[in-house]
Design an enzyme around this catalytic site. Structure first.
Site, PDB file in Angstrom:
ATOM      1  N   SER A  27      24.732  41.227  30.682  1.00  0.00           N
ATOM      2  CA  SER A  27      25.002  39.676  31.402  1.00  0.00           C
ATOM      3  C   SER A  27      24.309  38.688  30.520  1.00  0.00           C
ATOM      4  CB  SER A  27      24.605  39.650  32.695  1.00  0.00           C
ATOM      5  OG  SER A  27      24.781  38.597  33.466  1.00  0.00           O
ATOM      6  N   HIS A  54      29.105  39.836  31.221  1.00  0.00           N
ATOM      7  CA  HIS A  54      29.655  38.963  32.270  1.00  0.00           C
ATOM      8  C   HIS A  54      29.918  37.629  31.567  1.00  0.00           C
ATOM      9  CE1 HIS A  54      26.920  41.084  35.709  1.00  0.00           C
ATOM     10  NE2 HIS A  54      28.056  41.822  35.256  1.00  0.00           N
ATOM     11  N   ASP A 147      24.399  44.704  38.855  1.00  0.00           N
ATOM     12  CA  ASP A 147      25.629  45.323  38.418  1.00  0.00           C
ATOM     13  C   ASP A 147      25.348  46.376  37.368  1.00  0.00           C
ATOM     14  OD1 ASP A 147      28.393  45.600  38.085  1.00  0.00           O
ATOM     15  OD2 ASP A 147      28.805  44.154  36.447  1.00  0.00           O
TER      16      ASP A 147
END
Length: 206
Positions: A27, A54, A147
């Site tokens: 991310s 992401h 995540d």
């Protein structure tokens, strides 16, 4: 009883890809981390690679092009129906989740307007775990949030391996830290150590 890949039948479906699959999930701070890892991998790495970072769903989707200039591996944006391919990095496009079927085929799903994280590392890893079993290596790189925490549980349950970037070299230790806290990460490594470790693991997985 053994399957057609030379491993135990419980290792995965009979028609699963017969080569290692490396999933790089990240991310915030991920561009630099992905560039370092992919840039350190050999062009003839005998594995397929999938990237999930992401991204803004409305963004221009420049990640694949940037990474292609920083690695000797082939890099392209994943398309619905693509097959996992040795020596190729498939990059999840913005506003899509990426899943993998037992035949090593990529499926892209619209993310919708609300989280989970987009693209979802958990969704990618759960499908890879179920379809490719012990041939999966997950590498959790810098990022905010948690995540991939559920996804690596699936990878571990199906016999795969998990590496994580260490705190000292991570711009954000949220995702790697959440992975480490599961107790299922085999190796926690500095960013500049990950490419070599991936190469060794892939060679032993073939």
């Amino acid at each position: 009883m053994r399957d057609g890949l030379g491993g135990p039948e419980r290792g995965g479906p009979r028609n699963a890809p017969a080569f290692p699959v490396v999933a790089l999930v990240t991310s915030a701070g991920g561009l630099e981390a992905l560039s370092a890892v992919l840039g350190g991998l050999a062009a003839d790495l005998p594995a397929a690679l999938v990237v999930a970072q992401h991204q803004d769903p409305e963004g221009p989707g420049l990640l694949a092009g940037i990474l292609a200039a920083r690695t000797r591996l082939r890099v392209r944006v994943a398309d619905d129906g693509d097959l996992l391919e040795v020596g190729t990095v498939l990059v999840t496009p913005p506003a899509r989740h990426l899943i993998v079927t037992s035949a090593g085929e990529v499926g892209l799903l619209e993310t919708g307007d609300l989280p989970p994280s987009r693209p979802s590392a958990d969704m990618l890893l759960a499908t890879l775990a179920a379809t490719c079993g012990p041939r999966v290596l997950t590498v959790v790189l810098t990022g905010k949030g948690h995540d991939a925490q559920a996804g690596i549980r699936a990878v571990h349950r199906c016999g795969g391996a998990v590496f994580a970037q260490d705190e000292a070299s991570s711009a954000y230790f949220g995702m790697p830290g959440a992975a480490v806290r599961t107790g299922l990460v085999q190796r926690t490594l500095a960013l500049d150590e990950l490419a070599s470790a991936i190469g060794v693991h892939v060679a032993l997985t073939r």
